[in-house]
Scaffold this motif. Structure first.
Motif, PDB file in Angstrom:
ATOM      1  N   PRO A  87       2.330  15.972 -12.682  1.00 45.77           N
ATOM      2  CA  PRO A  87       1.991  15.029 -11.611  1.00 45.77           C
ATOM      3  C   PRO A  87       3.202  14.338 -10.982  1.00 45.77           C
ATOM      4  O   PRO A  87       4.227  14.135 -11.616  1.00 45.77           O
ATOM      5  N   ILE A  88       3.030  13.987  -9.726  1.00 42.49           N
ATOM      6  CA  ILE A  88       3.968  13.123  -9.026  1.00 42.49           C
ATOM      7  C   ILE A  88       3.490  11.698  -9.232  1.00 42.49           C
ATOM      8  O   ILE A  88       2.308  11.400  -9.023  1.00 42.49           O
ATOM      9  N   VAL A  89       4.383  10.837  -9.663  1.00 39.34           N
ATOM     10  CA  VAL A  89       4.053   9.438  -9.909  1.00 39.34           C
ATOM     11  C   VAL A  89       4.673   8.608  -8.785  1.00 39.34           C
ATOM     12  O   VAL A  89       5.855   8.761  -8.485  1.00 39.34           O
ATOM     13  N   GLU A  90       3.857   7.768  -8.165  1.00 44.23           N
ATOM     14  CA  GLU A  90       4.344   6.911  -7.080  1.00 44.23           C
ATOM     15  C   GLU A  90       4.023   5.460  -7.405  1.00 44.23           C
ATOM     16  O   GLU A  90       3.112   5.161  -8.181  1.00 44.23           O
ATOM     17  N   HIS A  91       4.787   4.565  -6.774  1.00 45.19           N
ATOM     18  CA  HIS A  91       4.627   3.131  -7.001  1.00 45.19           C
ATOM     19  C   HIS A  91       4.332   2.439  -5.669  1.00 45.19           C
ATOM     20  O   HIS A  91       4.944   2.780  -4.648  1.00 45.19           O
ATOM     21  N   TYR A  92       3.422   1.496  -5.711  1.00 43.48           N
ATOM     22  CA  TYR A  92       2.981   0.785  -4.508  1.00 43.48           C
ATOM     23  C   TYR A  92       3.056  -0.716  -4.757  1.00 43.48           C
ATOM     24  O   TYR A  92       2.902  -1.186  -5.891  1.00 43.48           O
ATOM     25  N   GLN A  93       3.248  -1.433  -3.669  1.00 45.07           N
ATOM     26  CA  GLN A  93       3.200  -2.899  -3.719  1.00 45.07           C
ATOM     27  C   GLN A  93       2.339  -3.386  -2.577  1.00 45.07           C
ATOM     28  O   GLN A  93       2.163  -2.691  -1.575  1.00 45.07           O
ATOM     29  N   GLY A  94       1.808  -4.585  -2.735  1.00 43.39           N
ATOM     30  CA  GLY A  94       0.955  -5.172  -1.715  1.00 43.39           C
ATOM     31  C   GLY A  94       1.682  -5.425  -0.411  1.00 43.39           C
ATOM     32  O   GLY A  94       2.896  -5.626  -0.390  1.00 43.39           O
ATOM     33  N   VAL A  95       0.931  -5.411   0.660  1.00 45.94           N
ATOM     34  CA  VAL A  95       1.459  -5.694   1.989  1.00 45.94           C
ATOM     35  C   VAL A  95       0.945  -7.058   2.410  1.00 45.94           C
ATOM     36  O   VAL A  95      -0.252  -7.340   2.307  1.00 45.94           O
ATOM     37  N   ASN A  96       1.841  -7.912   2.860  1.00 49.73           N
ATOM     38  CA  ASN A  96       1.457  -9.238   3.329  1.00 49.73           C
ATOM     39  C   ASN A  96       0.833  -9.088   4.714  1.00 49.73           C
ATOM     40  O   ASN A  96       1.544  -8.770   5.679  1.00 49.73           O
ATOM     41  N   LEU A  97      -0.446  -9.306   4.819  1.00 49.88           N
ATOM     42  CA  LEU A  97      -1.165  -9.104   6.080  1.00 49.88           C
ATOM     43  C   LEU A  97      -1.429 -10.415   6.830  1.00 49.88           C
ATOM     44  O   LEU A  97      -2.160 -10.415   7.811  1.00 49.88           O
TER      45      LEU A  97
END
Length: 98
Positions: A87-97
């Motif tokens: 698998p490809i592992v990716e990291h995400y963070q919240g977006v200030n909307l």
């Protein structure tokens, strides 16, 4: 908070064994400093496809704290032989909307 996401393709016919070993492996990831939570989601359309979602305080908690730990070696031994492809592992963070 950082969200780690990995799409896991498990070798056909090994889903039950994978799920059982994943329960065992969960003790290793959850013991790491900066770990918040994780879940394993199973695809409804493709029986051997899963998504791993893990929440970490910061990126380094996963890529250094976990991946460079003795616990990661045990995690790999239990789980990595199930994947095809790896698998490809990716990291995400919240977006200030606001």
């Amino acid at each position: 908070m950082i969200v780690e996401v990995a799409v896991l393709q498990v070798k056909n016919g090994q889903e039950a064994l994978f799920e059982s070993d994943f329960i065992l492996a969960s003790q290793y990831i959850s013991s790491i400093s900066g770990y918040l939570s994780h879940s394993l989601l199973k695809c409804m359309e493709q029986e051997n496809k899963y998504i791993l979602v893990a929440n970490w305080e910061k990126l380094e908690d996963h890529i250094i704290g976990f991946r460079q730990s003795p616990q990661y070696v045990l995690w790999k031994e239990l789980l990595h032989h199930y994947y095809d492809p790896f698998p490809i592992v990716e990291h995400y963070q919240g977006v200030n909307l606001t």
